[in-house]
Design a protein around this motif. Structure first.
Motif, mmCIF file in Angstrom:
data_model
loop_
_atom_site.group_PDB
_atom_site.id
_atom_site.type_symbol
_atom_site.label_atom_id
_atom_site.label_comp_id
_atom_site.label_asym_id
_atom_site.label_seq_id
_atom_site.Cartn_x
_atom_site.Cartn_y
_atom_site.Cartn_z
ATOM 1 N N ARG A 41 0.832 -1.210 0.000
ATOM 2 C CA ARG A 41 0.000 0.000 0.000
ATOM 3 C C ARG A 41 0.872 1.268 0.000
ATOM 4 O O ARG A 41 0.550 2.269 -0.595
ATOM 5 C CB ARG A 41 -0.923 -0.063 1.224
ATOM 6 C CG ARG A 41 -1.852 1.091 1.451
ATOM 7 C CD ARG A 41 -2.858 1.336 0.340
ATOM 8 N NE ARG A 41 -3.888 0.351 0.208
ATOM 9 C CZ ARG A 41 -5.129 0.634 -0.216
ATOM 10 N NH1 ARG A 41 -5.496 1.877 -0.488
ATOM 11 N NH2 ARG A 41 -6.011 -0.323 -0.392
ATOM 12 N N SER A 192 -14.008 -7.799 6.644
ATOM 13 C CA SER A 192 -13.761 -7.337 5.280
ATOM 14 C C SER A 192 -14.997 -6.616 4.773
ATOM 15 O O SER A 192 -16.100 -6.780 5.304
ATOM 16 C CB SER A 192 -13.439 -8.524 4.354
ATOM 17 O OG SER A 192 -13.260 -8.065 3.029
ATOM 18 N N TYR A 212 -18.046 -5.532 7.127
ATOM 19 C CA TYR A 212 -18.266 -4.232 7.772
ATOM 20 C C TYR A 212 -19.223 -3.345 6.975
ATOM 21 O O TYR A 212 -19.691 -2.325 7.481
ATOM 22 C CB TYR A 212 -16.945 -3.502 8.066
ATOM 23 C CG TYR A 212 -16.020 -3.267 6.878
ATOM 24 C CD1 TYR A 212 -16.278 -2.285 5.935
ATOM 25 C CD2 TYR A 212 -14.870 -4.021 6.724
ATOM 26 C CE1 TYR A 212 -15.440 -2.076 4.856
ATOM 27 C CE2 TYR A 212 -14.011 -3.816 5.648
ATOM 28 C CZ TYR A 212 -14.302 -2.845 4.723
ATOM 29 O OH TYR A 212 -13.472 -2.645 3.656
ATOM 30 N N PHE A 258 -0.658 -1.092 13.027
ATOM 31 C CA PHE A 258 0.545 -0.936 12.186
ATOM 32 C C PHE A 258 0.271 -0.062 10.963
ATOM 33 O O PHE A 258 1.156 0.123 10.133
ATOM 34 C CB PHE A 258 1.118 -2.303 11.767
ATOM 35 C CG PHE A 258 0.210 -3.102 10.858
ATOM 36 C CD1 PHE A 258 -0.682 -4.021 11.378
ATOM 37 C CD2 PHE A 258 0.249 -2.912 9.494
ATOM 38 C CE1 PHE A 258 -1.521 -4.742 10.547
ATOM 39 C CE2 PHE A 258 -0.580 -3.628 8.643
ATOM 40 C CZ PHE A 258 -1.473 -4.546 9.179
ATOM 41 N N MET A 285 7.276 -2.574 10.573
ATOM 42 C CA MET A 285 8.289 -3.454 9.970
ATOM 43 C C MET A 285 8.865 -4.391 11.015
ATOM 44 O O MET A 285 8.110 -4.989 11.766
ATOM 45 C CB MET A 285 9.387 -2.627 9.295
ATOM 46 C CG MET A 285 8.889 -1.762 8.152
ATOM 47 S SD MET A 285 8.374 -2.682 6.703
ATOM 48 C CE MET A 285 9.954 -3.065 5.958
ATOM 49 N N GLN A 328 -8.102 -6.598 -4.095
ATOM 50 C CA GLN A 328 -7.250 -7.779 -3.903
ATOM 51 C C GLN A 328 -7.564 -8.578 -2.652
ATOM 52 O O GLN A 328 -8.090 -8.043 -1.683
ATOM 53 C CB GLN A 328 -5.774 -7.351 -3.855
ATOM 54 C CG GLN A 328 -5.253 -6.874 -2.500
ATOM 55 C CD GLN A 328 -5.585 -5.420 -2.180
ATOM 56 O OE1 GLN A 328 -6.532 -4.853 -2.692
ATOM 57 N NE2 GLN A 328 -4.807 -4.828 -1.299
HETATM 58 N N1 LIG Z 1 3.931 0.169 9.833
HETATM 59 C C1 LIG Z 1 4.387 -0.646 8.906
HETATM 60 O O1 LIG Z 1 5.516 -1.120 8.953
HETATM 61 C C2 LIG Z 1 3.491 -1.019 7.778
HETATM 62 C C3 LIG Z 1 3.856 -2.064 6.929
HETATM 63 C C4 LIG Z 1 2.974 -2.441 5.935
HETATM 64 C C5 LIG Z 1 1.779 -1.758 5.767
HETATM 65 N N2 LIG Z 1 1.494 -0.715 6.569
HETATM 66 C C6 LIG Z 1 0.210 -0.010 6.417
HETATM 67 O O2 LIG Z 1 -0.826 -0.938 6.685
HETATM 68 C C7 LIG Z 1 -1.918 -0.734 5.811
HETATM 69 C C8 LIG Z 1 -2.175 -2.008 5.012
HETATM 70 O O3 LIG Z 1 -1.074 -2.229 4.141
HETATM 71 P P1 LIG Z 1 -1.140 -3.360 2.998
HETATM 72 O O4 LIG Z 1 0.056 -3.208 2.156
HETATM 73 O O5 LIG Z 1 -1.475 -4.682 3.618
HETATM 74 O O6 LIG Z 1 -2.398 -2.774 2.188
HETATM 75 P P2 LIG Z 1 -3.460 -3.423 1.245
HETATM 76 O O7 LIG Z 1 -2.974 -4.750 0.742
HETATM 77 O O8 LIG Z 1 -3.849 -2.383 0.300
HETATM 78 O O9 LIG Z 1 -4.676 -3.705 2.260
HETATM 79 C C9 LIG Z 1 -5.506 -2.734 2.762
HETATM 80 C C10 LIG Z 1 -6.857 -3.389 3.090
HETATM 81 O O10 LIG Z 1 -7.608 -2.472 3.858
HETATM 82 C C11 LIG Z 1 -8.960 -2.724 3.621
HETATM 83 N N3 LIG Z 1 -9.618 -1.474 3.251
HETATM 84 C C12 LIG Z 1 -9.406 -0.711 2.165
HETATM 85 N N4 LIG Z 1 -10.268 0.298 2.119
HETATM 86 C C13 LIG Z 1 -11.028 0.163 3.215
HETATM 87 C C14 LIG Z 1 -12.129 0.870 3.720
HETATM 88 N N5 LIG Z 1 -12.629 1.941 3.068
HETATM 89 N N6 LIG Z 1 -12.679 0.472 4.881
HETATM 90 C C15 LIG Z 1 -12.175 -0.587 5.533
HETATM 91 N N7 LIG Z 1 -11.136 -1.334 5.086
HETATM 92 C C16 LIG Z 1 -10.594 -0.958 3.931
HETATM 93 C C17 LIG Z 1 -9.093 -3.667 2.449
HETATM 94 O O11 LIG Z 1 -9.440 -4.961 2.909
HETATM 95 P P3 LIG Z 1 -10.957 -5.469 2.839
HETATM 96 O O12 LIG Z 1 -11.456 -5.209 1.464
HETATM 97 O O13 LIG Z 1 -10.853 -6.912 3.165
HETATM 98 O O14 LIG Z 1 -11.718 -4.696 3.867
HETATM 99 C C18 LIG Z 1 -7.686 -3.669 1.866
HETATM 100 O O15 LIG Z 1 -7.399 -4.900 1.243
HETATM 101 C C19 LIG Z 1 -1.548 0.475 4.960
HETATM 102 O O16 LIG Z 1 -2.095 1.618 5.566
HETATM 103 C C20 LIG Z 1 -0.041 0.491 5.012
HETATM 104 O O17 LIG Z 1 0.499 1.761 4.792
HETATM 105 C C21 LIG Z 1 2.314 -0.328 7.573
#
Ligand SMILES: NC(=O)c1ccc[n+]([C@@H]2O[C@H](COP(=O)([O-])OP(=O)(O)OC[C@H]3O[C@@H](n4cnc5c(N)ncnc54)[C@H](OP(=O)(O)O)[C@@H]3O)[C@@H](O)[C@H]2O)c1
Length: 338
Positions: A41, A192, A212, A258, A285, A328
């Motif tokens: 993301r 989801s 949700y 996270f 991370m 996805q």
């Molecule tokens: N701190 C860190 O080290 C770290 C590392 C990795 C990622 N992150 C953060 O964690 C988050 C997820 O990363 P990712 O790479 O796994 O992202 P991703 O694959 O894009 O997953 C995000 C998921 O959030 C859900 N979502 C999207 N829009 C939404 C909405 N309007 N309402 C509720 N849920 C929604 C969706 O799942 P559903 O369709 O199933 O609801 C989507 O698949 C991002 O914000 C990213 O920046 C942080």
């Protein structure tokens, strides 16, 4: 080499395939000839200008696997031709409890990333690719596997018999969190916005799923936990969902956060935290030792990542649109031409 280069922020069209100079390894570095990369993301946030410290031009991509093409002076842990997985966490620092000021993630500014045929990386960031995993499976693992491992194992301290709720289960990191929490012997509930993602999560071992968009999920999760609420919630959705997370977790429970895909939390949450004696833990991370432990689970441990779809490198923009639109389930992969 050919690489995706982002020169400005904007729509998917700013991700252009260009012919650029091959990277050369410096002392202590290697160059890896990539076979596959994966999206996170963060790549979308960098493209759209929603990420801190954006430096352009840059080649995106934190996740990559391939074969060592060249090694710099003093490198002894890998040899040319070896199949490797890249740990994208650069310069964590000395404190295991939190990363230092030099910490960076591969795929921004001078740390050109893996949407490319070649990438330059410190030799200490490459690990032998687990045998038995395809290039695509191995590429799915690094950033999401590491983040989920620290969130679930180190920060969440999830134990056998506990109930864990994972929000946004379609997400790359969330699918790993489900797999890792199940591996620890927890009961895992998932959230989801799409029923078909809940069905996919069930095939990965989710014990129950809640939509949700179509249900009062806080009420349903409470009912599914005997009125008590889950012991641990692993959240990266943020926004208004975060307040519901604080509502649903059991008194005295843990919330590991996270990410915040939806952005700011719209109302004050403090009363929920102190009245319920909650333990809210941030996680980002992870350490090299956590990366190695996580990779072993997917190698000799036999765990498998969830792969959503594979796009050719030149379709990186379309691949990011799929992620941006939350289409996805699991990791979106880029296959890289030789
Ligand atoms: N701190 C860190 O080290 C770290 C590392 C990795 C990622 N992150 C953060 O964690 C988050 C997820 O990363 P990712 O790479 O796994 O992202 P991703 O694959 O894009 O997953 C995000 C998921 O959030 C859900 N979502 C999207 N829009 C939404 C909405 N309007 N309402 C509720 N849920 C929604 C969706 O799942 P559903 O369709 O199933 O609801 C989507 O698949 C991002 O914000 C990213 O920046 C942080």
């Amino acid at each position: 080499m050919r690489a995706i280069v982002q020169r400005e922020t904007g729509g998917p069209e700013v991700l252009r395939l260009e012919e650029i100079e091959d990277p050369v390894p410096g002392p202590g570095e290697v160059v890896v000839k990539l076979r596959a990369a994966a999206l996170n993301r963060r790549d979308v946030f960098i493209r759209t200008g929603q990420y801190a410290g954006i430096k352009l031009p840059s080649t995106p991509g934190a996740d990559g696997v391939g074969e060592v093409a060249a090694v710099g002076e003093g490198v002894s842990n890998v040899t040319p031709g070896q199949a490797v997985v890249i740990d994208p966490a650069l310069d964590w620092g000395d404190d295991p409890s939190a990363q230092g000021a030099s910490f960076r993630i591969l795929g921004l500014g001078a740390d050109n990333g893996t949407y490319a045929q070649l990438v330059r990386i410190p030799a200490s960031n490459v690990y032998a690719k687990p045998e038995g995993l395809s290039w695509e499976e191995a590429a799915a693992i690094p950033l999401a596997g590491l983040t989920a491992y620290r969130a679930v194992n180190t920060r969440g301290q999830v134990k056998a018999g506990e109930t864990v709720l994972v929000t946004g289960i379609g997400g790359g990191v969330s699918t790993f969190a489900l797999t890792l929490a199940r591996h620890l012997g927890a009961r895992v509930l998932v959230l989801s916005g799409k029923d078909e993602k809940l069905a996919r999560a069930a095939t990965l071992g989710a014990d129950a799923g809640f939509n949700y968009n179509t249900s009062d999920w806080v009420k349903e999760v409470r009912a599914a936990t005997g009125g008590k609420g889950p012991d641990v919630v692993i959240d990266s959705v943020g926004g208004a969902t975060f307040n519901q997370v604080l509502d649903v977790v059991r008194p005295g429970g843990r919330v590991v956060v996270f990410g915040s895909t939806l952005g700011a939390v719209p109302e004050t949450v403090l009363r929920r935290i102190f009245w319920k004696q909650l333990d809210v833990r941030g996680s980002t991370m992870g350490l090299p030792s956590e990366f190695a432990a996580m990779l072993r689970l997917f190698g000799e441990g036999g765990l498998r990542p969830a792969i959503d779809k594979v796009f050719p490198l030149e379709e990186a923009g379309a691949a990011q649109v799929r992620m941006q639109e939350a289409e996805q389930f699991g990791k979106i992969i880029l296959s890289i031409p030789a």
